[in-house]
Scaffold this motif. Structure first.
Motif, PDB file in Angstrom:
ATOM      1  N   ASN A   1       8.668  15.794 -34.668  1.00  0.00           N
ATOM      2  CA  ASN A   1       9.537  16.347 -35.493  1.00  0.00           C
ATOM      3  C   ASN A   1      10.067  15.250 -36.470  1.00  0.00           C
ATOM      4  O   ASN A   1      10.788  15.441 -37.631  1.00  0.00           O
ATOM      5  CB  ASN A   1      10.647  17.254 -35.013  1.00  0.00           C
ATOM      6  CG  ASN A   1       9.871  18.580 -34.374  1.00  0.00           C
ATOM      7  OD1 ASN A   1       9.400  19.119 -35.015  1.00  0.00           O
ATOM      8  ND2 ASN A   1      10.281  18.832 -33.283  1.00  0.00           N
ATOM      9  N   ASP A   2      10.128  13.870 -35.913  1.00  0.00           N
ATOM     10  CA  ASP A   2      10.776  12.986 -36.774  1.00  0.00           C
ATOM     11  C   ASP A   2       9.936  12.336 -37.687  1.00  0.00           C
ATOM     12  O   ASP A   2       9.361  11.408 -37.403  1.00  0.00           O
ATOM     13  CB  ASP A   2      11.617  11.898 -35.983  1.00  0.00           C
ATOM     14  CG  ASP A   2      12.374  10.709 -36.569  1.00  0.00           C
ATOM     15  OD1 ASP A   2      12.581  10.953 -37.627  1.00  0.00           O
ATOM     16  OD2 ASP A   2      12.724   9.710 -35.977  1.00  0.00           O
ATOM     17  N   LYS A   3      10.055  12.746 -39.196  1.00  0.00           N
ATOM     18  CA  LYS A   3       9.226  12.030 -39.993  1.00  0.00           C
ATOM     19  C   LYS A   3      10.080  11.188 -40.910  1.00  0.00           C
ATOM     20  O   LYS A   3       9.730  10.898 -42.293  1.00  0.00           O
ATOM     21  CB  LYS A   3       8.361  13.047 -40.811  1.00  0.00           C
ATOM     22  CG  LYS A   3       9.040  14.166 -41.440  1.00  0.00           C
ATOM     23  CD  LYS A   3       8.214  15.097 -42.248  1.00  0.00           C
ATOM     24  CE  LYS A   3       8.970  16.008 -42.904  1.00  0.00           C
ATOM     25  NZ  LYS A   3       8.123  16.980 -43.660  1.00  0.00           N
TER      26      LYS A   3
ATOM     27  N   SER B   1       5.884  10.242 -44.013  1.00  0.00           N
ATOM     28  CA  SER B   1       5.004  11.553 -43.808  1.00  0.00           C
ATOM     29  C   SER B   1       3.799  11.215 -44.058  1.00  0.00           C
ATOM     30  O   SER B   1       3.213  10.414 -44.827  1.00  0.00           O
ATOM     31  CB  SER B   1       5.725  12.566 -44.730  1.00  0.00           C
ATOM     32  OG  SER B   1       5.467  12.465 -45.916  1.00  0.00           O
TER      33      SER B   1
ATOM     34  N   ASP C   1       0.159  21.967 -39.791  1.00  0.00           N
ATOM     35  CA  ASP C   1       1.557  22.233 -39.282  1.00  0.00           C
ATOM     36  C   ASP C   1       1.771  20.606 -38.656  1.00  0.00           C
ATOM     37  O   ASP C   1       3.142  20.100 -39.127  1.00  0.00           O
ATOM     38  CB  ASP C   1       1.892  23.332 -38.509  1.00  0.00           C
ATOM     39  CG  ASP C   1       3.471  23.171 -37.919  1.00  0.00           C
ATOM     40  OD1 ASP C   1       4.224  23.170 -38.800  1.00  0.00           O
ATOM     41  OD2 ASP C   1       3.549  23.071 -36.782  1.00  0.00           O
TER      42      ASP C   1
ATOM     43  N   SER D   1       2.206  17.942 -41.040  1.00  0.00           N
ATOM     44  CA  SER D   1       3.681  17.907 -41.927  1.00  0.00           C
ATOM     45  C   SER D   1       4.668  17.361 -41.061  1.00  0.00           C
ATOM     46  O   SER D   1       5.824  17.057 -41.779  1.00  0.00           O
ATOM     47  CB  SER D   1       3.750  19.448 -42.186  1.00  0.00           C
ATOM     48  OG  SER D   1       4.302  19.962 -41.081  1.00  0.00           O
ATOM     49  N   ARG D   2       4.553  17.238 -39.906  1.00  0.00           N
ATOM     50  CA  ARG D   2       5.831  16.846 -39.005  1.00  0.00           C
ATOM     51  C   ARG D   2       5.673  15.474 -38.453  1.00  0.00           C
ATOM     52  O   ARG D   2       6.432  14.921 -37.730  1.00  0.00           O
ATOM     53  CB  ARG D   2       5.791  17.896 -37.852  1.00  0.00           C
ATOM     54  CG  ARG D   2       6.278  19.089 -38.130  1.00  0.00           C
ATOM     55  CD  ARG D   2       6.643  20.369 -37.454  1.00  0.00           C
ATOM     56  NE  ARG D   2       5.641  20.547 -36.397  1.00  0.00           N
ATOM     57  CZ  ARG D   2       5.361  20.462 -35.158  1.00  0.00           C
ATOM     58  NH1 ARG D   2       6.331  19.541 -34.724  1.00  0.00           N
ATOM     59  NH2 ARG D   2       4.229  20.771 -34.698  1.00  0.00           N
TER      60      ARG D   2
ATOM     61  N   ASN E   1       5.165  11.362 -38.008  1.00  0.00           N
ATOM     62  CA  ASN E   1       5.663  10.211 -38.200  1.00  0.00           C
ATOM     63  C   ASN E   1       4.646   9.155 -38.324  1.00  0.00           C
ATOM     64  O   ASN E   1       4.289   8.360 -37.522  1.00  0.00           O
ATOM     65  CB  ASN E   1       6.906   9.770 -37.330  1.00  0.00           C
ATOM     66  CG  ASN E   1       7.648   8.715 -37.668  1.00  0.00           C
ATOM     67  OD1 ASN E   1       7.336   7.670 -38.365  1.00  0.00           O
ATOM     68  ND2 ASN E   1       8.965   8.919 -37.569  1.00  0.00           N
TER      69      ASN E   1
END
Length: 365
Positions: A15-17, A21, A243, A246-247, A249
């Motif tokens: 989740n941490d981008k 990205s 998906d 898109s998330r 890193n």
């Protein structure tokens, strides 16, 4: 002891981008499509080219999946030699050959293998250029602006069920109807990745596991990979993979791969029995896919088996094709190359394990 290498497994910490990205990584070209696989991307580009294509000029050192879209369209393939010497990889190019498409490739994420100046020469002849950036995707400079089309396989880098990239640098792709991938096929890959994640978690917790568990997800991976040969045209990326991309890193992945690769290069740099296929790394710019080493042909498979006994699964790139036209130097690369794992799943202790296992077999330390 956990395994090192082989197929990616499912990950939850994506989740941490904040540091970069995927979509910033591919922020080039007028039009881009996320597709099912690398060969889907190649075929999609071929469908977009309006003039007849009779012959393509491709590297002699490549994966068979790259050639399949051309074979399936009855396009003649001529190869330029990829050779290796003490100075690293080199290309023997016939700039006067009669071709319709030049297919450029670079290797393992090392900038010294990029073909930008060769691409420029063919563009000067008004030849259509397709550049496969699979290996240089995460490097500082990851494509040549002079190419007409960019293609890449994304599954080599990330924990995604499917993924290919096609980019048209100038203009827009024809309207080609893209199909959704088979739910059955994608679910098979997702299941395989989930089962491997559970397996890896068990190893890290020192839990026992059965060979049946492992053979189960290996079978699922194999079935998915087989399906890629049979059905690949005009299929878009699956929703789960889109998906994840898109998330993800990118900067964290680049940082870890560069650290791991530098450690391997530093550790093996003075070995008498192992050489590097790429001899001039620049880790401020390069982001390696693997670290390719060269081991004498009569020893390479023995070394690989020794690593497997230590739960380290290093691939070779690639199985040698059944082609009598390959030069001796290219055949040597196929027979001697071994790809050491350096990817983002692993840290310093894991990479040290690879070096130690190599040292147990041959005098490198």
């Amino acid at each position: 002891m956990r395994e090192i290498g082989s197929e990616f497994w499912s990950e939850d910490n994506l989740n941490d981008k904040s540091n970069g990205s995927f979509h910033n990584l591919i922020n080039f070209g007028d039009d881009k499509k996320l597709l099912f696989s690398g060969r889907t991307a190649i075929d999609y580009v071929l469908e977009d080219i309006s003039k007849p294509i009779k012959k393509v000029y491709m590297p002699s050192y490549c994966c068979a999946s790259m050639i399949q879209p051309f074979n399936d369209r009855d396009i003649d393939v001529e190869y330029y030699d990829v050779i290796s010497d003490r100075e690293g990889l080199k290309y023997k190019i016939n700039y006067d050959t009669d071709i319709d498409v030049f297919f450029a490739n670079s290797y393992f994420g090392y900038e010294v293998t990029a073909m930008d100046f060769i691409i420029e020469e063919f563009k000067g002849r008004n030849i259509i250029v397709i550049e496969d950036i699979t290996h240089r995707l995460l490097s500082e400079k990851n494509f040549c602006e002079k190419a007409d089309y960019i293609v890449a396989s994304l599954r080599k880098w990330f924990p995604i069920p499917s993924g290919g990239l096609a980019v048209k640098l100038k203009g827009y792709f024809k309207e080609i109807r893209l199909l959704s991938p088979s739910t059955e096929i994608v679910d098979k890959k997702i299941e395989a990745m989930s089962k491997k994640a559970a397996f890896m978690s068990g190893l890290e917790s020192n839990n026992t596991y059965s060979e049946h568990e492992k053979s189960n997800f290996l079978k699922l991976f194999a079935e998915f990979n087989k399906s890629l040969h049979l059905e690949y045209k005009n299929i878009k990326i699956d929703d789960t993979s889109a998906d994840i991309l898109s998330r993800i890193n990118i900067f964290n992945i680049q940082k870890r791969r560069r650290e791991n690769s530098k450690y391997i290069h530093d550790a093996l740099n003075h070995s008498k029995n192992i050489g590097f296929l790429i001899t001039e790394p620049n880790f401020s710019r390069d982001c390696p896919l693997f670290v390719p080493i060269m081991v004498r042909a009569e020893k390479r498979d023995e070394v690989r088996k020794h690593l497997i006994k230590n739960d380290i699964f290093c691939p070779v790139h690639w199985p040698i094709p059944n082609d009598d036209s390959l030069g001796d130097s290219t055949v040597q690369i196929y027979n001697e190359e071994l790809s050491l794992i350096c990817d983002q799943r692993y840290g310093h202790d894991d990479v040290k394990r690879i070096i130690t296992a190599l040292g147990e077999y041959i005098d490198i330390l």
